[in-house]
Structure formats: structure tokens, C-alpha cells
Design a protein around this motif. Structure first.
Motif, mmCIF file in Angstrom:
data_model
loop_
_atom_site.group_PDB
_atom_site.id
_atom_site.type_symbol
_atom_site.label_atom_id
_atom_site.label_comp_id
_atom_site.label_asym_id
_atom_site.label_seq_id
_atom_site.Cartn_x
_atom_site.Cartn_y
_atom_site.Cartn_z
ATOM 1 N N ALA A 128 0.859 -1.189 0.000
ATOM 2 C CA ALA A 128 0.000 0.000 0.000
ATOM 3 C C ALA A 128 0.886 1.226 0.000
ATOM 4 N N PHE A 129 0.544 2.195 -0.837
ATOM 5 C CA PHE A 129 1.386 3.386 -0.985
ATOM 6 C C PHE A 129 0.518 4.621 -1.211
ATOM 7 N N PRO A 130 1.039 5.797 -0.818
ATOM 8 C CA PRO A 130 0.256 7.016 -1.024
ATOM 9 C C PRO A 130 0.303 7.464 -2.481
ATOM 10 N N THR A 131 -0.805 8.016 -2.960
ATOM 11 C CA THR A 131 -0.791 8.766 -4.221
ATOM 12 C C THR A 131 -1.314 10.156 -3.873
ATOM 13 N N GLU A 132 -1.418 11.034 -4.862
ATOM 14 C CA GLU A 132 -1.929 12.376 -4.586
ATOM 15 C C GLU A 132 -3.441 12.380 -4.382
ATOM 16 N N THR A 133 -4.114 11.250 -4.677
ATOM 17 C CA THR A 133 -5.572 11.197 -4.496
ATOM 18 C C THR A 133 -5.922 10.491 -3.189
ATOM 19 N N VAL A 134 -5.696 9.169 -3.160
ATOM 20 C CA VAL A 134 -5.931 8.342 -1.972
ATOM 21 C C VAL A 134 -4.804 7.298 -1.942
ATOM 22 N N TYR A 135 -4.755 6.488 -0.886
ATOM 23 C CA TYR A 135 -3.756 5.410 -0.856
ATOM 24 C C TYR A 135 -4.185 4.272 -1.786
ATOM 25 N N PRO B 5 -4.256 13.421 -11.305
ATOM 26 C CA PRO B 5 -5.428 12.600 -10.951
ATOM 27 C C PRO B 5 -6.375 12.328 -12.118
ATOM 28 N N LEU B 6 -5.817 11.894 -13.230
ATOM 29 C CA LEU B 6 -6.611 11.548 -14.407
ATOM 30 C C LEU B 6 -6.261 10.128 -14.833
ATOM 31 N N THR B 7 -7.288 9.275 -14.949
ATOM 32 C CA THR B 7 -7.107 7.894 -15.396
ATOM 33 C C THR B 7 -7.699 7.755 -16.791
ATOM 34 N N LEU B 8 -6.912 7.198 -17.710
ATOM 35 C CA LEU B 8 -7.348 7.041 -19.102
ATOM 36 C C LEU B 8 -7.649 5.581 -19.395
ATOM 37 N N ALA C 242 -7.422 0.647 -17.693
ATOM 38 C CA ALA C 242 -7.381 2.008 -17.144
ATOM 39 C C ALA C 242 -5.963 2.272 -16.624
ATOM 40 N N VAL C 243 -5.396 3.432 -17.008
ATOM 41 C CA VAL C 243 -3.988 3.715 -16.715
ATOM 42 C C VAL C 243 -3.836 5.123 -16.152
ATOM 43 N N ARG C 244 -2.941 5.281 -15.160
ATOM 44 C CA ARG C 244 -2.594 6.643 -14.782
ATOM 45 C C ARG C 244 -1.177 6.755 -14.244
ATOM 46 N N VAL C 245 -0.630 7.993 -14.301
ATOM 47 C CA VAL C 245 0.668 8.333 -13.718
ATOM 48 C C VAL C 245 0.382 9.190 -12.488
ATOM 49 N N PRO C 246 0.597 8.657 -11.289
ATOM 50 C CA PRO C 246 0.246 9.416 -10.081
ATOM 51 C C PRO C 246 1.266 10.524 -9.792
ATOM 52 N N ALA C 247 0.776 11.639 -9.235
ATOM 53 C CA ALA C 247 1.669 12.762 -8.920
ATOM 54 C C ALA C 247 2.045 12.734 -7.440
ATOM 55 N N ASN C 248 2.771 11.718 -7.056
ATOM 56 C CA ASN C 248 3.255 11.633 -5.683
ATOM 57 C C ASN C 248 4.659 11.038 -5.758
ATOM 58 N N GLY D 273 2.255 10.123 4.953
ATOM 59 C CA GLY D 273 1.409 11.219 5.427
ATOM 60 C C GLY D 273 0.102 11.269 4.659
ATOM 61 N N PRO D 274 -0.708 12.295 4.961
ATOM 62 C CA PRO D 274 -2.037 12.380 4.328
ATOM 63 C C PRO D 274 -1.948 12.537 2.812
ATOM 64 N N ALA D 275 -2.845 11.852 2.084
ATOM 65 C CA ALA D 275 -2.949 12.031 0.632
ATOM 66 C C ALA D 275 -3.614 13.391 0.408
ATOM 67 N N ALA D 276 -2.932 14.280 -0.311
ATOM 68 C CA ALA D 276 -3.349 15.682 -0.361
ATOM 69 C C ALA D 276 -4.688 15.884 -1.068
ATOM 70 N N GLY D 277 -4.948 15.150 -2.142
ATOM 71 C CA GLY D 277 -6.156 15.383 -2.947
ATOM 72 C C GLY D 277 -7.415 14.960 -2.236
ATOM 73 N N GLY D 278 -7.395 13.767 -1.655
ATOM 74 C CA GLY D 278 -8.483 13.323 -0.795
ATOM 75 C C GLY D 278 -9.582 12.514 -1.434
ATOM 76 N N ILE D 279 -9.830 12.660 -2.737
ATOM 77 C CA ILE D 279 -10.757 11.756 -3.431
ATOM 78 C C ILE D 279 -10.066 11.208 -4.681
ATOM 79 N N GLU D 280 -10.692 10.210 -5.314
ATOM 80 C CA GLU D 280 -10.040 9.456 -6.374
ATOM 81 C C GLU D 280 -9.892 10.256 -7.671
#
Ligand code: TXA
Ligand code: MG
Length: 338
Positions: free
Chosen positions: A32-39, A98-101, A121-127, A175-182
Motif C-alpha cells: 500500500a502506498f500514497p498517491t496524490e488522491t488516496v492510498y 489525478p486523471l485515469t485514461l 485504465a492507466v494513470r501516472v500518479p503525482a506523488n 502522510g495524508p494524501a493531499a487530494g483526498g478523493i479518487e
């Protein structure tokens, strides 16, 4: 299984910790790892046995496909069979972010990742922690939100631990995921591209780059129809505490619940914080969508621990910038009112 938690500095992730986490992924384990949206709850997307562990750990229905995380747009070719013009333009503007294609799947990608479907579905997380992990592991990482299926997404490592302890090898606490939703999910296999799940990136920002998105018919209206994404359950993202979403009738709802002795939390939007009711714990929220998103799950997790009988939320307005927040609140309510 013993679950280990390691703190990582999000500004400069310790290389030894990242290397350890990468090794867990490479040998088929769950991290489990943090992303800018949620873990996220990650596994090697190219290893069907590892991906099956995600479904088992979450109790996730097998028909719900998983987002694959990659460190950069160039890595798309490892999992997708085509790179449409719209995808390229969106990736330049919004990745990492926070964009998934949704793209045509590459044949070699195990079917378990895409729930047997023809797209991925693919994305590059900003974390930085997520990105360093993806680079070090050098494999595409399938990662849904790191919660039990249909429950609230985690925005902190302790939320992950509460839900999944004993079911995941390693939790990286950044620490807290800054964005907070998916993330926002957009299907770019069709023209015009279609919004499948509203999320942190607003539709208006996407439309500024590629023009109008197709939408599910009712998502902007007050009663939300399920979206055309497999696994988008109407009942989702839910706290354990009963949750009511109200527009104008919030005061009546609270008075009725308080009168029968409920211990309540009240999350207003425009109505007063103080409704003059005892036993009502009022929770102020930011008035902007980004601020609200950043706090939403953290607040619901906290209220879930507070032994209340109900949570009453006054819905934000039915406008595009509040679309994702309303989506999550209404899905959280669906479960609670059963
Ligand atoms: O922000 C996020 O997107 C987080 C972080 C961890 O990246 N991930 C996340 O994953 O929210 P999950 O599994 O909780 O939600 C994935 C969503 C689901 O609604 C799923 O149906 C949709 O993406 N999805 C995945 N693959 C898809 C596909 N091939 N076609 C259509 N929808 C897909
Ligand atoms: Mg999820």
C-alpha cells in the motif's frame, strides 16, 4: 500475514525503503502506498497471481477492473495496445496527476486486471513516493484504493491499516494524501471521450483541452444514476455509520433524528453550523471543491470512529465543480440507507 508499516518522507523518499517496497512488488506481494488522491493497494500488474491477491484482500468483486499505475506516459505501451490522439493530449496536460485514461488493452496484460474486458485504465500518479516506487520496481502496478470493497477510501496510512492489517505485506506511510478523493476516469477509446467516474480533476479542465466529454445522462442532476463504468456500484465509498444527504430538508431531518435520541454529526454547506440542537456534533467544511475533497474521507473516517448513530450532510450545489463530491456523498448514502 504480518503487515509492516514504514514511514517515508514524501519530499525525498528514502531509497532503501523504496527498494524494499519494490522488491515486495517484484516477488508478487502487496504494497500500500500514497498517491496524490488516496492510498493505493499495489501488485505487479503483469503477474495474475499477485493481482488476484488484491481482489482477495479487498473482497473486491471480480467484475471490477483495476487501474494500472505507471511512472510516465512512455510506459503506457507496456499495458495498452493503442495511444489515441485524445489520450496523448490529456497526458501532456495532466500527467502526472489525478486523471485515469481507459485505453485498448495489450493482449499480454493478464485478464484479471481488466476484469476480462478489452480495455485497461492507466494513470501516472503525482506523488514522489508512488513515482519512485514505480520506477524502482520497473513494472506496471495495478492498484485500487487500499480499502475493503465498498468502504471509504483511505487518505492516511492508519486508514489502510485499520481496514487491511494482515492482508497486505507493507504499508508505506507518506502522510495524508493531499487530494483526498479518487482520480477522474475518462474513456478515450471512443470519440468523444466519455467521463466514466468524476474525480479530483474537474470535467471543465479536461474539456478545455479536448472539447466536450460524453457523460452519463443523470450525473449532473440531483439523484445520481450509476455511471457506465464496470464495478461502479451505486453503493460505494461508504462509512459504517448511517449517512443522510439532504438539500433543504436538513433541519427537519436533524430534528427528527435528534428527537428519537440519535447522536448525530451535521456537515452543513450553506445552512448554519449551529441548528440549536443538543447531541449534534457540527463539522465545518471548506467552501471550495478542492478543500472539501481534501477533508471529506478523513472527516468520514473520523466520524465513523466516534460511535455516532447518523451523519447528516447538506449536499453542495449540483454544479460541475462539485460533481465528484456529490457522487461520493450520494454513493456513501446509498449503502447507509439500506
Ligand atoms: O485515484 C485513484 O484512481 C485511486 C488511486 C489509488 O490511484 N485508485 C482507485 O481505484 O480509485 P479503484 O479501483 O478504487 O477505482 C477504479 C475505478 C473503478 O470505478 C473501476 O470500475 C474503473 O476505475 N476502471 C478500472 N478499469 C477500468 C476499465 N478498463 N474500464 C472502465 N473503468 C475502469
Ligand atoms: Mg476504490
Amino acid at each position: 500475514m504480518q503487515t509492516e508499516i514504514i514511514s517515508v518522507d514524501p519530499r525525498s523518499p528514502q531509497p532503501d525503503v523504496i527498494a524494499r517496497a519494490a522488491a515486495v512488488l517484484q516477488r508478487g506481494g502487496l504494497v500500500a502506498f500514497p498517491t496524490e488522491t488516496v492510498y493505493g493497494l499495489g501488485a505487479n500488474a503483469l503477474d495474475p497471481v499477485a493481482v488476484a491477491k488484491i481482489f482477495a484482500a479487498k473482497g473486491r468483486p471480480a467484475n471490477n477492473p483495476i487501474i494500472v499505475h505507471i511512472p510516465d506516459a512512455a510506459s503506457v505501451e507496456r499495458v495498452a495496445a493503442a495511444w489515441p490522439e485524445h489520450a496523448a493530449r490529456l497526458a501532456v496536460h495532466f500527467w502526472p496527476g489525478p486523471l485515469t485514461l481507459v485505453l485498448p488493452k495489450r493482449r499480454e496484460l493478464p485478464a484479471v486486471v481488466t476484469a476480462g474486458g478489452p480495455t485497461v485504465a492507466v494513470r501516472v500518479p503525482a506523488n514522489p513516493i508512488a513515482l519512485e516506487l514505480l520506477r524502482a520496481a520497473d513494472i506496471p502496478v495495478a492498484a485500487p484504493s487500499a480499502n475493503l470493497s465498498s468502504e471509504l477510501s483511505p487518505t492516511r496510512a492508519e486508514h489502510v491499516h485499520r481496514g487491511l492489517a494482515g492482508r497486505v505485506d507493507l504499508i508505506l506511510d507518506g502522510g495524508p494524501a493531499a487530494g483526498g478523493i479518487e482520480s477522474t476516469v475518462v474513456d478515450v477509446t471512443r470519440t468523444p471521450p466519455r467521463l466514466l467516474r468524476p474525480g479530483l480533476l474537474h470535467p471543465a479542465e479536461i474539456e478545455r483541452v479536448i472539447g466536450s466529454l460524453a457523460r452519463g445522462s443523470a450525473i449532473a442532476s440531483s439523484d445520481l444514476a450509476p455511471l457506465a463504468s464496470p464495478g461502479m456500484l451505486a453503493r460505494h465509498y461508504a462509512p459504517k455509520t448511517k449517512l443522510y444527504c439532504e438539500n433543504e430538508a436538513a433541519r427537519e431531518r436533524i430534528e427528527a433524528l435528534a428527537a428519537r435520541g440519535d447522536r448525530l454529526a451535521w456537515i452543513p454547506f450553506a445552512a448554519p453550523l449551529d441548528l440549536g440542537q443538543p447531541n449534534v456534533h457540527a463539522v465545518p467544511m471548506p467552501k471550495d471543491p478542492a478543500g472539501y475533497a481534501a477533508k471529506l474521507y478523513a472527516v468520514l473516517h473520523e466520524l465513523d470512529e466516534a460511535n455516532l448513530t447518523a451523519i447528516v450532510v447538506e449536499l453542495p450545489p449540483a454544479t460541475d465543480d462539485w460533481l465528484a463530491i456529490r457522487d461520493r456523498l450520494l454513493r456513501a448514502m446509498q449503502r447507509a440507507s439500506l
